[in-house]
Design a protein around this motif. Structure first.
Motif, PDB file in Angstrom:
ATOM      1  N   MET A   1       1.037  -1.163  -0.142  1.00 59.07           N
ATOM      2  CA  MET A   1      -0.025   0.025  -0.028  1.00 59.07           C
ATOM      3  C   MET A   1       0.906   1.188   0.069  1.00 59.07           C
ATOM      4  SD  MET A   1      -3.077   1.179  -0.028  1.00 59.07           S
ATOM      5  CE  MET A   1      -3.692   2.647   0.210  1.00 59.07           C
ATOM      6  N   ALA A   2       0.523   2.235  -0.984  1.00 61.52           N
ATOM      7  CA  ALA A   2       1.134   3.322  -1.012  1.00 61.52           C
ATOM      8  C   ALA A   2       0.933   4.219   0.053  1.00 61.52           C
ATOM      9  CB  ALA A   2       1.006   4.150  -2.339  1.00 61.52           C
ATOM     10  N   ASN A   3       2.165   4.724   0.700  1.00 61.83           N
ATOM     11  CA  ASN A   3       1.934   5.694   1.966  1.00 61.83           C
ATOM     12  C   ASN A   3       2.401   7.100   1.688  1.00 61.83           C
ATOM     13  OD1 ASN A   3       1.090   3.964   3.802  1.00 61.83           O
ATOM     14  ND2 ASN A   3       3.258   2.827   4.269  1.00 61.83           N
ATOM     15  N   SER A   4       3.515   7.282   0.982  1.00 62.73           N
ATOM     16  CA  SER A   4       3.894   8.566   0.742  1.00 62.73           C
ATOM     17  C   SER A   4       3.180   9.378  -0.377  1.00 62.73           C
ATOM     18  CB  SER A   4       5.168   8.883   0.404  1.00 62.73           C
ATOM     19  OG  SER A   4       5.527   8.172  -0.813  1.00 62.73           O
ATOM     20  N   PRO A   5       2.669  10.652  -0.279  1.00 59.29           N
ATOM     21  CA  PRO A   5       1.974  11.166  -1.390  1.00 59.29           C
ATOM     22  C   PRO A   5       2.515  11.065  -2.810  1.00 59.29           C
ATOM     23  CG  PRO A   5       2.340  12.755  -0.010  1.00 59.29           C
ATOM     24  CD  PRO A   5       3.277  11.719   0.619  1.00 59.29           C
ATOM     25  N   GLN A   6       3.779  10.807  -3.127  1.00 61.60           N
ATOM     26  CA  GLN A   6       4.436  10.621  -4.333  1.00 61.60           C
ATOM     27  C   GLN A   6       4.304   9.120  -4.830  1.00 61.60           C
ATOM     28  OE1 GLN A   6       8.382  11.675  -3.834  1.00 61.60           O
ATOM     29  NE2 GLN A   6       9.037   9.549  -3.314  1.00 61.60           N
ATOM     30  N   ALA A   7       4.008   8.040  -3.815  1.00 55.43           N
ATOM     31  CA  ALA A   7       3.821   6.824  -4.140  1.00 55.43           C
ATOM     32  C   ALA A   7       2.273   6.533  -4.322  1.00 55.43           C
ATOM     33  CB  ALA A   7       4.000   6.043  -3.003  1.00 55.43           C
ATOM     34  N   LYS A   8       1.410   7.345  -3.668  1.00 52.28           N
ATOM     35  CA  LYS A   8      -0.125   7.407  -4.042  1.00 52.28           C
ATOM     36  C   LYS A   8      -0.149   7.872  -5.546  1.00 52.28           C
ATOM     37  CE  LYS A   8      -1.451   7.829   0.574  1.00 52.28           C
ATOM     38  NZ  LYS A   8      -2.268   8.738   1.503  1.00 52.28           N
ATOM     39  N   LYS A   9       0.694   8.924  -6.026  1.00 51.40           N
ATOM     40  CA  LYS A   9       0.170   9.638  -7.215  1.00 51.40           C
ATOM     41  C   LYS A   9       0.967   8.559  -8.291  1.00 51.40           C
ATOM     42  CE  LYS A   9       1.511  13.246 -10.074  1.00 51.40           C
ATOM     43  NZ  LYS A   9       2.431  14.655 -10.286  1.00 51.40           N
ATOM     44  N   ARG A  10       1.915   7.945  -8.084  1.00 50.54           N
ATOM     45  CA  ARG A  10       2.502   7.069  -9.100  1.00 50.54           C
ATOM     46  C   ARG A  10       1.535   5.683  -9.159  1.00 50.54           C
ATOM     47  NH1 ARG A  10       5.166   7.943 -13.212  1.00 50.54           N
ATOM     48  NH2 ARG A  10       5.449   5.981 -13.244  1.00 50.54           N
ATOM     49  N   ALA A  11       0.841   5.464  -8.067  1.00 51.84           N
ATOM     50  CA  ALA A  11      -0.151   4.204  -8.020  1.00 51.84           C
ATOM     51  C   ALA A  11      -1.040   4.579  -8.966  1.00 51.84           C
ATOM     52  CB  ALA A  11      -0.496   3.840  -6.701  1.00 51.84           C
ATOM     53  N   ARG A  12      -1.594   5.864  -8.852  1.00 52.01           N
ATOM     54  CA  ARG A  12      -2.752   6.532  -9.662  1.00 52.01           C
ATOM     55  C   ARG A  12      -2.349   6.542 -11.131  1.00 52.01           C
ATOM     56  NH1 ARG A  12      -3.307  10.377  -5.787  1.00 52.01           N
ATOM     57  NH2 ARG A  12      -2.333  11.840  -7.444  1.00 52.01           N
ATOM     58  N   GLN A  13      -1.319   7.065 -11.466  1.00 52.08           N
ATOM     59  CA  GLN A  13      -0.750   6.899 -12.718  1.00 52.08           C
ATOM     60  C   GLN A  13      -0.520   5.624 -13.451  1.00 52.08           C
ATOM     61  OE1 GLN A  13       3.044   9.234 -12.127  1.00 52.08           O
ATOM     62  NE2 GLN A  13       1.782  11.042 -12.656  1.00 52.08           N
ATOM     63  N   ASN A  14      -0.022   4.732 -12.686  1.00 50.11           N
ATOM     64  CA  ASN A  14       0.217   3.352 -12.944  1.00 50.11           C
ATOM     65  C   ASN A  14      -1.081   2.725 -13.446  1.00 50.11           C
ATOM     66  OD1 ASN A  14       2.910   3.575 -12.582  1.00 50.11           O
ATOM     67  ND2 ASN A  14       3.046   2.330 -10.819  1.00 50.11           N
ATOM     68  N   GLU A  15      -2.257   2.819 -12.497  1.00 49.26           N
ATOM     69  CA  GLU A  15      -3.333   2.125 -12.907  1.00 49.26           C
ATOM     70  C   GLU A  15      -3.890   2.865 -14.401  1.00 49.26           C
ATOM     71  OE1 GLU A  15      -6.582  -0.150 -12.819  1.00 49.26           O
ATOM     72  OE2 GLU A  15      -4.854  -0.220 -11.806  1.00 49.26           O
ATOM     73  N   LYS A  16      -3.780   4.128 -14.309  1.00 55.17           N
ATOM     74  CA  LYS A  16      -4.304   4.905 -15.523  1.00 55.17           C
ATOM     75  C   LYS A  16      -3.734   4.438 -16.811  1.00 55.17           C
ATOM     76  CE  LYS A  16      -4.545   9.597 -17.471  1.00 55.17           C
ATOM     77  NZ  LYS A  16      -4.274  10.931 -17.119  1.00 55.17           N
TER      78      LYS A  16
END
Length: 89
Positions: A1-16
């Motif tokens: 699970m992504a914790n940092s803001p940049q990791a959360k953003k990367r997770a969103r980008q990767n899914e997109k």
């Protein structure tokens, strides 16, 4: 699970990007299947036209990194060989 803001953003980008790439991959496969269907139908001219329409799509998928260069080259070669065999038959 992504914790940092940049990791959360990367997770969103990767899914997109995954969804977008899946769409492009599906489109390219559909064009390949259309050519194959024309070959199976036995119509040389329609198969040739379908391949001519599919080749730029397939090449652009290579440029976008959706498919490997050799995979697309192999598919184009095999489809072309089938079309040539159809004409001589």
């Amino acid at each position: 699970m992504a914790n940092s803001p940049q990791a959360k953003k990367r997770a969103r980008q990767n899914e997109k990007n995954r969804k977008h790439n899946a769409s492009l991959r599906s489109m390219a496969r559909t064009y390949m299947k259309k050519v194959d269907a024309k070959i199976k139908a036995g119509n040389h001219d329609e198969a040739q036209a379908a391949l001519k329409e599919a080749q730029p799509i397939m090449d652009s998928m290579v440029n976008k990194g959706i498919f490997a260069k050799n995979k697309i080259a192999r598919h184009k070669s095999r489809l072309n060989a089938k079309i040539k065999a159809l004409k001589s038959a």
